[in-house]
Design an enzyme around this catalytic site. Structure first.
Site, PDB file in Angstrom:
ATOM      1  N   ASP A  97       0.972  -1.303  -0.049  1.00 49.93           N
ATOM      2  CA  ASP A  97       0.127  -0.024   0.089  1.00 49.93           C
ATOM      3  C   ASP A  97       1.007   1.141   0.084  1.00 49.93           C
ATOM      4  O   ASP A  97       1.699   1.639   0.890  1.00 49.93           O
ATOM      5  CB  ASP A  97      -0.729   0.104   1.216  1.00 49.93           C
ATOM      6  CG  ASP A  97      -1.821   1.317   1.155  1.00 49.93           C
ATOM      7  OD1 ASP A  97      -2.872   1.122   0.622  1.00 49.93           O
ATOM      8  OD2 ASP A  97      -1.471   2.232   1.970  1.00 49.93           O
ATOM      9  N   TYR A 106       2.697   9.893  -0.388  1.00 47.40           N
ATOM     10  CA  TYR A 106       3.989   9.670   0.246  1.00 47.40           C
ATOM     11  C   TYR A 106       5.271   9.885  -0.167  1.00 47.40           C
ATOM     12  O   TYR A 106       6.192   9.592   0.427  1.00 47.40           O
ATOM     13  CB  TYR A 106       3.600   7.885   0.584  1.00 47.40           C
ATOM     14  CG  TYR A 106       2.473   7.495   1.219  1.00 47.40           C
ATOM     15  CD1 TYR A 106       1.691   8.436   1.891  1.00 47.40           C
ATOM     16  CD2 TYR A 106       2.097   6.032   1.335  1.00 47.40           C
ATOM     17  CE1 TYR A 106       0.368   7.954   2.299  1.00 47.40           C
ATOM     18  CE2 TYR A 106       0.851   5.768   1.980  1.00 47.40           C
ATOM     19  CZ  TYR A 106       0.066   6.614   2.460  1.00 47.40           C
ATOM     20  OH  TYR A 106      -0.938   6.002   2.943  1.00 47.40           O
ATOM     21  N   ASN A 164     -11.196   6.862   3.911  1.00 45.27           N
ATOM     22  CA  ASN A 164     -11.883   7.778   4.950  1.00 45.27           C
ATOM     23  C   ASN A 164     -13.046   8.231   4.270  1.00 45.27           C
ATOM     24  O   ASN A 164     -13.554   9.236   4.798  1.00 45.27           O
ATOM     25  CB  ASN A 164     -10.764   9.019   4.809  1.00 45.27           C
ATOM     26  CG  ASN A 164      -9.317   8.282   5.455  1.00 45.27           C
ATOM     27  OD1 ASN A 164      -9.160   8.181   6.566  1.00 45.27           O
ATOM     28  ND2 ASN A 164      -8.240   8.872   4.519  1.00 45.27           N
ATOM     29  N   GLN A 218     -10.863   2.218   2.782  1.00 46.98           N
ATOM     30  CA  GLN A 218      -9.718   2.077   3.633  1.00 46.98           C
ATOM     31  C   GLN A 218      -9.907   3.199   4.516  1.00 46.98           C
ATOM     32  O   GLN A 218      -9.857   4.391   4.381  1.00 46.98           O
ATOM     33  CB  GLN A 218      -8.372   2.251   2.787  1.00 46.98           C
ATOM     34  CG  GLN A 218      -7.144   2.036   3.982  1.00 46.98           C
ATOM     35  CD  GLN A 218      -5.813   2.331   3.107  1.00 46.98           C
ATOM     36  OE1 GLN A 218      -5.092   3.191   3.638  1.00 46.98           O
ATOM     37  NE2 GLN A 218      -5.669   1.751   1.818  1.00 46.98           N
ATOM     38  N   THR A 222       9.512  -0.849   8.709  1.00 43.69           N
ATOM     39  CA  THR A 222      10.652  -0.637   7.786  1.00 43.69           C
ATOM     40  C   THR A 222      11.662  -1.540   8.228  1.00 43.69           C
ATOM     41  O   THR A 222      12.272  -2.287   7.504  1.00 43.69           O
ATOM     42  CB  THR A 222      10.990   0.720   7.863  1.00 43.69           C
ATOM     43  OG1 THR A 222      11.156   1.033   9.790  1.00 43.69           O
ATOM     44  CG2 THR A 222      10.314   1.715   7.331  1.00 43.69           C
ATOM     45  N   ASN A 279       4.810  -8.856  12.033  1.00 44.40           N
ATOM     46  CA  ASN A 279       3.643  -8.689  11.551  1.00 44.40           C
ATOM     47  C   ASN A 279       3.200  -9.900  10.751  1.00 44.40           C
ATOM     48  O   ASN A 279       2.128 -10.524  10.615  1.00 44.40           O
ATOM     49  CB  ASN A 279       3.359  -7.466  10.753  1.00 44.40           C
ATOM     50  CG  ASN A 279       3.643  -6.140  11.773  1.00 44.40           C
ATOM     51  OD1 ASN A 279       3.481  -6.450  12.888  1.00 44.40           O
ATOM     52  ND2 ASN A 279       4.274  -5.074  11.254  1.00 44.40           N
TER      53      ASN A 279
HETATM   54  N1  LIG Z   1      -5.503   6.195   3.852  1.00 43.67           N
HETATM   55  C1  LIG Z   1      -5.027   6.906   4.892  1.00 43.67           C
HETATM   56  O1  LIG Z   1      -5.566   8.095   4.988  1.00 43.67           O
HETATM   57  C2  LIG Z   1      -4.064   6.323   5.251  1.00 43.67           C
HETATM   58  C3  LIG Z   1      -3.809   7.057   6.752  1.00 43.67           C
HETATM   59  C4  LIG Z   1      -2.510   6.551   7.484  1.00 43.67           C
HETATM   60  C5  LIG Z   1      -1.988   5.197   7.043  1.00 43.67           C
HETATM   61  N2  LIG Z   1      -2.400   4.797   5.758  1.00 43.67           N
HETATM   62  C6  LIG Z   1      -1.631   3.408   5.342  1.00 43.67           C
HETATM   63  O2  LIG Z   1      -1.622   2.555   6.378  1.00 43.67           O
HETATM   64  C7  LIG Z   1      -0.234   1.948   6.819  1.00 43.67           C
HETATM   65  C8  LIG Z   1      -0.285   1.786   8.259  1.00 43.67           C
HETATM   66  O3  LIG Z   1      -0.670   2.908   9.151  1.00 43.67           O
HETATM   67  P1  LIG Z   1       0.513   3.723   9.883  1.00 43.67           P
HETATM   68  O4  LIG Z   1       1.900   3.458   9.339  1.00 43.67           O
HETATM   69  O5  LIG Z   1      -0.193   4.901  10.190  1.00 43.67           O
HETATM   70  O6  LIG Z   1       0.532   2.880  11.424  1.00 43.67           O
HETATM   71  P2  LIG Z   1       0.737   1.468  12.012  1.00 43.67           P
HETATM   72  O7  LIG Z   1       0.926   0.602  10.795  1.00 43.67           O
HETATM   73  O8  LIG Z   1      -0.172   1.258  12.660  1.00 43.67           O
HETATM   74  O9  LIG Z   1       2.097   1.524  12.741  1.00 43.67           O
HETATM   75  C9  LIG Z   1       3.417   1.922  12.219  1.00 43.67           C
HETATM   76  C10 LIG Z   1       4.448   2.023  13.141  1.00 43.67           C
HETATM   77  O10 LIG Z   1       4.398   1.017  14.020  1.00 43.67           O
HETATM   78  C11 LIG Z   1       5.795   0.202  14.019  1.00 43.67           C
HETATM   79  N3  LIG Z   1       5.558  -1.069  14.004  1.00 43.67           N
HETATM   80  C12 LIG Z   1       5.405  -1.698  12.614  1.00 43.67           C
HETATM   81  N4  LIG Z   1       5.060  -3.238  13.146  1.00 43.67           N
HETATM   82  C13 LIG Z   1       5.696  -3.456  14.431  1.00 43.67           C
HETATM   83  C14 LIG Z   1       5.677  -4.157  15.294  1.00 43.67           C
HETATM   84  N5  LIG Z   1       5.570  -5.625  14.804  1.00 43.67           N
HETATM   85  N6  LIG Z   1       6.184  -4.248  16.551  1.00 43.67           N
HETATM   86  C15 LIG Z   1       6.452  -3.068  16.973  1.00 43.67           C
HETATM   87  N7  LIG Z   1       6.388  -1.857  16.216  1.00 43.67           N
HETATM   88  C16 LIG Z   1       5.697  -1.977  14.806  1.00 43.67           C
HETATM   89  C17 LIG Z   1       6.367   1.050  12.749  1.00 43.67           C
HETATM   90  O11 LIG Z   1       7.913   0.945  13.043  1.00 43.67           O
HETATM   91  P3  LIG Z   1       9.245   0.797  11.644  1.00 43.67           P
HETATM   92  O12 LIG Z   1       8.663   1.580  10.675  1.00 43.67           O
HETATM   93  O13 LIG Z   1      10.178   1.232  12.615  1.00 43.67           O
HETATM   94  O14 LIG Z   1       8.999  -0.636  11.408  1.00 43.67           O
HETATM   95  C18 LIG Z   1       5.659   2.299  12.813  1.00 43.67           C
HETATM   96  O15 LIG Z   1       6.496   3.246  13.488  1.00 43.67           O
HETATM   97  C19 LIG Z   1       0.464   3.353   6.300  1.00 43.67           C
HETATM   98  O16 LIG Z   1       1.765   3.114   6.176  1.00 43.67           O
HETATM   99  C20 LIG Z   1      -0.227   3.684   4.987  1.00 43.67           C
HETATM  100  O17 LIG Z   1       0.240   2.664   4.153  1.00 43.67           O
HETATM  101  C21 LIG Z   1      -3.438   5.308   5.192  1.00 43.67           C
END
Ligand SMILES: NC(=O)c1ccc[n+]([C@@H]2O[C@H](COP(=O)([O-])OP(=O)(O)OC[C@H]3O[C@@H](n4cnc5c(N)ncnc54)[C@H](OP(=O)(O)O)[C@@H]3O)[C@@H](O)[C@H]2O)c1
Length: 279
Positions: A49, A54, A143, A164, A235, A243
């Site tokens: 995704d 981004y 959203n 999403q 990352t 995950n």
């Molecule tokens: N449509 C929209 O408006 C919208 C908005 C927000 C996000 N998104 C999409 O959804 C994706 C995910 O959401 P998000 O990035 O906001 O939040 P998230 O996936 O809930 O959290 C990401 C954070 O958690 C850490 N992390 C990941 N796996 C982990 C694990 N197993 N243990 C501990 N920490 C972990 C990551 O660290 P590291 O990076 O250091 O691994 C990062 O800091 C985004 O990347 C994007 O593609 C879409």
């Protein structure tokens, strides 16, 4: 936990979309992005995704090209930013995404937010055009609240493939899930581990501890049990693997009910231009 090795076939699908994918928001250092996408694909992920906003579509495309996995095995999703939602803006944004991703089709193209230039009568016919000519395989919305979805269903010719939205145990989105089930729309959960907040929820910690897994895995297994796709952003190889291993975790009915009963609520992503109904 099962001891069977995890493969791409271990991931359940909804209408061809793998229910576990890799999120990439803020993974915008080119080399880092290439490396994490490649690592994830070689581990078995088949859903990535990204979004034009981004600034990493080139990194995502290079990651796919570098991985030992062919493009047609990957479900690739990107989004059109809110300033590009005029009819011509959508077509131009999609052209740019195809070019940066180095592909001739996008599996799922989302309207990123019903905000900015979003106007159903202008925006959605451009998505229909991209769909009809095969540039995109599916139309997605992101959203969107029920009122936005009602309007979009009236205007679009193509089916709405997915909505999403932010979803995790602290924001279970039951109304949107009911709406999606009624209208045959898939749900994709962003921020599925609540940007790390899941580590501070005692119920999730207790369940995680009893299985010897992380709270992140519990949140991801809970989403999978709801039939919702999750796209955790990671990352490091360690997080990407943690995950991925959520696929080996099956929660019991009782554990799912305990997670459903968590009544703390937290919406983490709420920019000023989000739907008015959030406030
Ligand atoms: N449509 C929209 O408006 C919208 C908005 C927000 C996000 N998104 C999409 O959804 C994706 C995910 O959401 P998000 O990035 O906001 O939040 P998230 O996936 O809930 O959290 C990401 C954070 O958690 C850490 N992390 C990941 N796996 C982990 C694990 N197993 N243990 C501990 N920490 C972990 C990551 O660290 P590291 O990076 O250091 O691994 C990062 O800091 C985004 O990347 C994007 O593609 C879409």
């Amino acid at each position: 936990m099962s001891d069977k090795p995890l493969t791409p076939d271990s991931v359940p699908h909804a209408d061809g979309m793998p229910l576990l994918g890799l999120g990439t928001y803020r993974n915008d250092d080119h080399e880092q992005c290439v490396e994490s996408v490649r690592t994830a694909l070689e581990m078995g992920y088949r859903h990535v995704d990204t979004a034009s906003m981004y600034g990493n579509e080139q990194g995502v495309g290079d990651g796919i090209a570098t991985a030992d996995v062919s493009r047609d095995e990957v479900f690739l999703a990107t989004k059109v930013w809110k300033s590009d939602l005029s009819y011509e803006g959508v077509l131009e944004s999609a052209r740019g995404s195809l070019d940066r991703l180095g592909t001739d089709y996008i599996d799922l193209l989302y309207v990123h937010w019903p905000a900015g230039e979003y106007d159903p009568e202008e925006t959605l016919p451009a998505f229909d055009r991209l769909y009809d000519r095969g540039d995109i395989r599916h139309v997605g919305l992101s959203n969107f609240e029920p009122a936005h979805l009602d309007r979009a269903r009236d205007v679009l010719d193509a089916p709405i493939f997915a909505n999403q939205v932010e979803m995790h145990p602290l924001l279970p989105q039951s109304d949107l899930r009911d709406y999606a089930a009624e209208h045959d729309i898939n749900m994709v959960a962003y921020a599925p581990i609540a940007r790390g907040r899941v580590f501070d929820v005692p119920t999730l910690s207790e369940i995680a501890e009893s299985h010897g897994v992380s709270e992140a895995q519990v949140a991801l297994a809970w989403l999978r049990a709801k039939g919702v796709a999750a796209i955790p952003k990671a990352t490091s190889t360690e997080h990407i693997r943690d995950n991925w291993e959520s696929l080996a975790l099956s929660l019991t009915e009782d554990e799912i009910a305990r997670i459903d009963a968590i009544d703390d609520r937290e919406r983490l992503i709420d920019p000023g231009f989000g739907p008015a109904s959030w406030r």
